[in-house]
Scaffold this motif. Structure first.
Motif, short mmCIF file in Angstrom:
data_model
loop_
_atom_site.label_atom_id
_atom_site.label_comp_id
_atom_site.label_asym_id
_atom_site.label_seq_id
_atom_site.Cartn_x
_atom_site.Cartn_y
_atom_site.Cartn_z
N UNK A 60 42.72 29.21 40.94
CA UNK A 60 41.67 29.71 40.06
C UNK A 60 42.17 29.95 38.63
N UNK A 61 43.42 29.60 38.36
CA UNK A 61 44.04 29.90 37.07
C UNK A 61 43.25 29.34 35.89
N UNK A 62 42.86 28.08 35.98
CA UNK A 62 42.15 27.47 34.84
C UNK A 62 40.81 28.15 34.60
N UNK A 101 37.44 30.85 31.21
CA UNK A 101 36.16 31.58 31.21
C UNK A 101 36.31 33.08 30.96
N UNK A 102 37.42 33.66 31.36
CA UNK A 102 37.53 35.12 31.32
C UNK A 102 38.61 35.63 30.36
N UNK A 103 39.85 35.28 30.61
CA UNK A 103 40.98 35.85 29.86
C UNK A 103 41.94 34.75 29.39
N UNK A 104 41.65 34.14 28.24
CA UNK A 104 42.47 33.03 27.78
C UNK A 104 43.92 33.41 27.47
N UNK A 105 44.20 34.68 27.26
CA UNK A 105 45.56 35.11 26.95
C UNK A 105 46.32 35.68 28.15
N UNK A 106 45.76 35.51 29.34
CA UNK A 106 46.41 36.06 30.54
C UNK A 106 47.77 35.40 30.77
N UNK A 107 48.71 36.22 31.18
CA UNK A 107 50.08 35.76 31.46
C UNK A 107 50.28 35.86 32.97
N UNK A 108 50.74 34.78 33.57
CA UNK A 108 50.98 34.72 35.01
C UNK A 108 52.49 34.82 35.25
N UNK A 167 54.09 40.34 41.95
CA UNK A 167 53.51 39.26 41.17
C UNK A 167 52.44 39.88 40.30
N UNK A 168 52.32 39.42 39.06
CA UNK A 168 51.41 40.08 38.12
C UNK A 168 50.75 39.05 37.20
N UNK A 169 49.47 39.27 37.00
CA UNK A 169 48.72 38.56 35.96
C UNK A 169 48.26 39.65 35.00
N UNK A 212 35.09 41.16 36.47
CA UNK A 212 34.05 40.12 36.58
C UNK A 212 34.61 38.90 37.30
N UNK A 213 35.82 38.49 36.93
CA UNK A 213 36.49 37.36 37.59
C UNK A 213 36.67 37.67 39.08
N UNK A 214 37.21 38.84 39.38
CA UNK A 214 37.46 39.22 40.76
C UNK A 214 36.17 39.23 41.59
N UNK A 215 35.14 39.84 41.07
CA UNK A 215 33.88 39.91 41.82
C UNK A 215 33.27 38.54 42.04
N UNK A 216 33.42 37.67 41.06
CA UNK A 216 32.88 36.30 41.17
C UNK A 216 33.64 35.48 42.21
#
Length: 142
Positions: free
Chosen positions: A70-72, A77-84, A97-99, A131-135
């Motif tokens: 679901x990374x892309x 759609x939600x958090x373009x600056x998220x770090x995995x 593990x952290x996002x 929102x991402x999680x609930x979706x």
């Protein structure tokens, strides 16, 4: 420098103020998924909003693999600056593990002038994480 008591009081004041400024019930630990939680972090150097995987290694890997699929979507759609970070070591030396999303400004919980900006950052980004999680919760669940 602040004494431990002054620091504790400022931290408490920040979180109370945040709760009053943005009064809503966050999901945080109430994901109903073992070892899968959302966290706010604010200290003397940075502010971040995180999705943490802290369960046993097998479940952590399973969740991580699902989140990778679901990374892309999360980034587009939600958090373009998220770090995995599959292997993130906490201050207590525990590996998780952290996002996460970091506020890219110098902030400090001891500086009340940065509080409003951090509160807005927390509200916006945790809202997007939720929102991402609930979706996609049905896909993420083990």
């Amino acid at each position: 420098m602040f004494s431990k008591e002054e620091s504790r009081r400022l931290r408490q004041e920040f979180w109370i103020s945040f709760g009053k400024s943005f009064p809503r019930k966050w999901i945080l630990y109430n994901t109903k998924l073992k070892g899968f939680s959302f966290k706010f972090h604010f200290d003397n150097k940075k502010a971040l909003v995180a999705l943490d995987l802290e369960d046993d290694l097998e479940n952590r890997i399973t969740y991580w693999e699902k989140l990778q699929t679901l990374k892309s979507i999360l980034l587009d759609t939600f958090l373009p600056d998220a770090i995995f970070e599959e292997e993130y070591v906490l201050d207590n030396k525990k590996e998780i593990s952290r996002i996460y999303v970091v506020l890219n400004k110098k902030v400090s919980i001891h500086n009340k002038n940065s509080w409003q900006e951090v509160m807005e950052f927390f509200n916006e980004n945790m809202g997007l994480f939720e929102a991402f999680f609930l979706e996609y919760k049905d896909i993420i669940e083990i």
